[in-house]
Design a protein around this motif. Structure first.
Motif, PDB file in Angstrom:
ATOM      1  N   LEU A  49       0.834  -1.209   0.000  1.00  0.00           N
ATOM      2  CA  LEU A  49       0.000   0.000   0.000  1.00  0.00           C
ATOM      3  C   LEU A  49       0.867   1.257   0.000  1.00  0.00           C
ATOM      4  O   LEU A  49       0.604   2.209  -0.742  1.00  0.00           O
ATOM      5  N   ARG A  52       2.478   1.940  -3.278  1.00  0.00           N
ATOM      6  CA  ARG A  52       1.501   2.454  -4.240  1.00  0.00           C
ATOM      7  C   ARG A  52       0.997   3.845  -3.850  1.00  0.00           C
ATOM      8  O   ARG A  52       0.096   4.368  -4.484  1.00  0.00           O
ATOM      9  N   ILE A  54      -0.830   4.709  -1.275  1.00  0.00           N
ATOM     10  CA  ILE A  54      -2.217   4.624  -0.812  1.00  0.00           C
ATOM     11  C   ILE A  54      -2.207   4.747   0.707  1.00  0.00           C
ATOM     12  O   ILE A  54      -1.509   3.995   1.388  1.00  0.00           O
ATOM     13  N   CYS A 125      -7.939   3.557   2.734  1.00  0.00           N
ATOM     14  CA  CYS A 125      -8.027   2.668   1.577  1.00  0.00           C
ATOM     15  C   CYS A 125      -9.341   1.884   1.588  1.00  0.00           C
ATOM     16  O   CYS A 125      -9.982   1.723   2.617  1.00  0.00           O
ATOM     17  N   THR A 126      -9.711   1.397   0.430  1.00  0.00           N
ATOM     18  CA  THR A 126     -10.980   0.692   0.249  1.00  0.00           C
ATOM     19  C   THR A 126     -10.751  -0.812   0.219  1.00  0.00           C
ATOM     20  O   THR A 126      -9.605  -1.280   0.167  1.00  0.00           O
ATOM     21  N   GLU A 129      -8.633  -2.013  -2.710  1.00  0.00           N
ATOM     22  CA  GLU A 129      -7.220  -1.655  -2.550  1.00  0.00           C
ATOM     23  C   GLU A 129      -6.523  -2.574  -1.553  1.00  0.00           C
ATOM     24  O   GLU A 129      -5.407  -3.042  -1.803  1.00  0.00           O
ATOM     25  N   ALA A 133      -3.631  -5.320  -2.446  1.00  0.00           N
ATOM     26  CA  ALA A 133      -2.333  -5.296  -1.766  1.00  0.00           C
ATOM     27  C   ALA A 133      -2.041  -6.637  -1.110  1.00  0.00           C
ATOM     28  O   ALA A 133      -0.905  -7.129  -1.163  1.00  0.00           O
TER      29      ALA A 133
END
Length: 157
Positions: A49, A52, A54, A125-126, A129, A133
């Motif tokens: 994460l 990325r 995020i 994050c959702t 996501e 990950a």
């Protein structure tokens, strides 16, 4: 997204709390869901994460059972494909109770915030996501997706 960033149950200890050193028991599925994985896989997913860029949102570390829980916005029960329900990461939603660290938890406690709840307005994050990950982290660690054996092997103690 204020409901997840600084929820009311993460405020400073209140006089109504019987034991100020005890973790809190809260209902999932209303203000948040939890995606739970092994500590090894969770730390690797957190690295994915961050790589990325995020924002991970609040993350719980349970040292007793070597598990990590990613708090995410609540997802509808049908958010997971039928083949993924019951295998892989545990999704705790409506009807589940979760133990979270107390606001004044110490770094040596068994239950701590690996990433504490945020104060500022930043979207966590959702579900897609976090699951992406976790999938990437599992592949990089060499875990294989096996419905008969949903949990990755734990490292020797």
């Amino acid at each position: 997204m204020q409901y997840l960033l600084k929820p009311p149950w993460v405020e400073a200890d209140h006089a109504r709390v019987r034991n100020p050193y005890a973790p809190y028991l809260v209902a999932a599925g209303v203000t948040f869901d939890v995606i739970e994985v092994s500590e090894t896989l969770g730390r690797a997913a957190l690295d994915v994460l961050r790589a990325r860029h995020i924002a991970p949102g609040p993350i719980i570390l349970d040292r007793r059972y070597r598990r990590i829980g990613f708090l995410i916005p609540p997802a509808p029960p049908d958010a997971l494909p039928p083949r993924e329900r019951g295998c892989g990461p545990r999704h705790h939603g409506r009807g589940c109770w979760i133990t979270i660290p107390r606001p004044n938890s110490q770094p040596t406690d068994a239950l701590v915030w690996l990433v504490p709840p945020l104060d500022q307005e930043q979207a966590p994050c959702t579900l897609p996501e976090v699951r992406g990950a976790i999938r990437t982290a599992a592949q990089s660690l060499g875990f294989r997706a096996d419905p008969a054996n949903p949990s990755p092997p734990e490292p020797p103690s």
